[in-house]
Design an enzyme around this catalytic site. Structure first.
Site, short mmCIF file in Angstrom:
data_model
loop_
_atom_site.label_atom_id
_atom_site.label_comp_id
_atom_site.label_asym_id
_atom_site.label_seq_id
_atom_site.Cartn_x
_atom_site.Cartn_y
_atom_site.Cartn_z
N ASN A 1 -29.92 -15.74 -5.38
CA ASN A 1 -29.19 -14.52 -5.79
C ASN A 1 -30.94 -14.53 -6.87
OD1 ASN A 1 -28.37 -12.27 -7.14
ND2 ASN A 1 -27.66 -13.76 -8.39
N ILE A 2 -31.44 -14.14 -7.18
CA ILE A 2 -32.88 -13.87 -7.94
C ILE A 2 -32.34 -13.20 -8.80
CG2 ILE A 2 -35.34 -13.22 -8.90
CD1 ILE A 2 -35.50 -15.76 -6.15
N CYS B 1 -42.52 -22.94 -10.89
CA CYS B 1 -41.31 -23.40 -10.65
C CYS B 1 -41.37 -24.43 -10.18
CB CYS B 1 -40.99 -22.63 -9.76
SG CYS B 1 -41.38 -22.33 -7.88
#
Lengths: 197, 197
Positions: B107-108, B132
Site C-alpha cells: 500500500n503505497i 529506500c
C-alpha cells in the site's frame, strides 16, 4: 505518425491540434503532450544521456534535452528522419561504427571507445546523447569506461551495465571495461554535476 | 571499515594513508581513491539521484555529489553513521516512513508520495538523493510519479521502474503510478536539465 499526416499537421491551428492531436509525440486526455523517451533512456551525468535507437516518436522528448551532439555507436548509416531531426535542431552527429557482433565474436574496438570518450569529455559537445541500437552493449561499454574515468569501482560499473543489458549481459563487455586502462587519464572530473553549491 | 580502524585513520599522514590505505572508500594500485556508489545508484535528472540504502563505503562517493538533501522513504530510524554523515556535510534529511510491505499487502501511501514530490520539486533542496532500502519499489514509485509530472508516457515509466526492480517488479507499484493523478499539477518543468544553451 506517417509522412502524409505530418504534412497535414502544419496546416492545423493550435486549437484544432489540441482537439485532434496528430503529432510525432502523443497527447493525454487533456490534450497535453506526453513525451516518449527512447528505449532504455537514462541520464548518465549532467548533460550526458544514453538510450537505444531513437525513432520519430522520441523526437519531441529529445527536443526537451536541448542536445548539442549525438554519439552514435553503429556502423549503419543514420536514417533520413533522424538526420533531418539533427539538422533542424542544430545537433552534431559523431558516429563511431562499432559492429554489433554476438559473443564469442565480440570485439569492442578500444581506439573507437577512446575517441568517443574524448567527445563526451569535451564540454562543448554537451548536452549529448550516446546511443547504439538497444542501448545495452556498445552504449554500456562506453558508459562503463566513462565510469572508470570517474573512478567508480568495478562492481558498481557492472551493476549499472547489467541494469540495462539484463539477460543480454556479456562477460566479454565486462572484461573489456575491466581491462580498459585509465591510468594515463588522471585529471578528469569525477562528475559533471552542476552542483548548486 | 570498522569503527576502531576509522579512529586510527585520523592519526596517519597522507603519505602513509596512500601506502596503507584505510579509508571509508577504497583505492587502486596507484593509491587513487576509487568511488563506491550505493547499490542501484543512478541519476534521475539534474540534481536528482536515486539509490538503495547508502552505507559507510558510499560516503566518499556521495560527497562528490554535493548533496543538499536526502529523501529517505522507510519508517526505520536513520542509522547513526548515516546521521553523522549528514550532519558533517550539512545535508538535510526528509524522512517519509513508507512501509516496505510485500504483495499483496502493498500500500503505497499517496499523500506521502505527494509530500516527497514537493521536496524534489523545490530547487532549494537539490542536489538531492532519493533512497529506500533496495532502491527498487518505494524509490521506483516516487521516481515514476515524478516522470508522470514530467509527462513521460507510461511505457517509458515502467521501462525505467523495471530496470531497477528487475525480477522484483510489482504490478501493484505500476498500477499505483498509472493511477497517480497529475492533472492538477500543470506548470511543472518537464526537465530540471541545466542545458548549456
Amino acid at each position: 505518425m506517417g509522412g502524409a499526416i505530418e504534412e497535414d499537421e502544419r496546416e492545423l491551428t493550435p486549437e484544432i491540434k489540441m482537439r485532434f492531436p496528430i503529432s510525432e509525440g502523443d497527447v493525454d486526455r487533456e490534450g497535453e503532450e506526453i513525451f516518449v523517451p527512447p528505449l532504455n533512456f537514462a541520464m548518465v551525468d549532467s548533460g550526458v544521456f544514453r538510450s537505444g535507437f531513437p525513432d520519430t516518436a522520441n523526437f519531441s522528448f529529445l527536443q526537451t534535452l536541448g542536445l548539442r551532439s549525438i554519439i552514435y555507436l553503429c556502423p549503419e548509416p543514420y536514417p533520413e528522419p533522424n538526420t533531418e531531426f539533427l539538422k533542424s535542431n542544430g545537433i552534431r552527429l559523431f558516429q563511431f561504427g562499432i559492429e554489433g557482433c554476438k559473443e564469442p565474436w565480440v570485439n569492442i574496438p578500444e581506439d573507437m571507445i577512446r575517441e568517443a570518450l574524448k567527445v563526451v569529455l569535451d564540454s562543448r559537445n554537451r548536452p549529448l546523447l550516446i546511443h547504439c541500437k538497444r542501448g545495452k552493449h556498445r552504449t554500456g561499454c562506453l558508459v562503463g569506461c566513462l565510469r572508470k574515468l570517474q573512478r567508480w569501482c568495478l562492481s558498481s560499473i557492472f551493476n549499472e551495465y547489467q541494469r540495462f543489458a539484463a539477460a543480454k549481459a556479456r562477460v566479454s563487455d565486462q572484461r573489456f571495461m575491466e581491462l580498459f586502462d585509465v591510468s594515463s587519464s588522471k585529471n578528469l572530473p569525477t562528475s559533471f554535476s552542476c552542483s548548486k553549491r
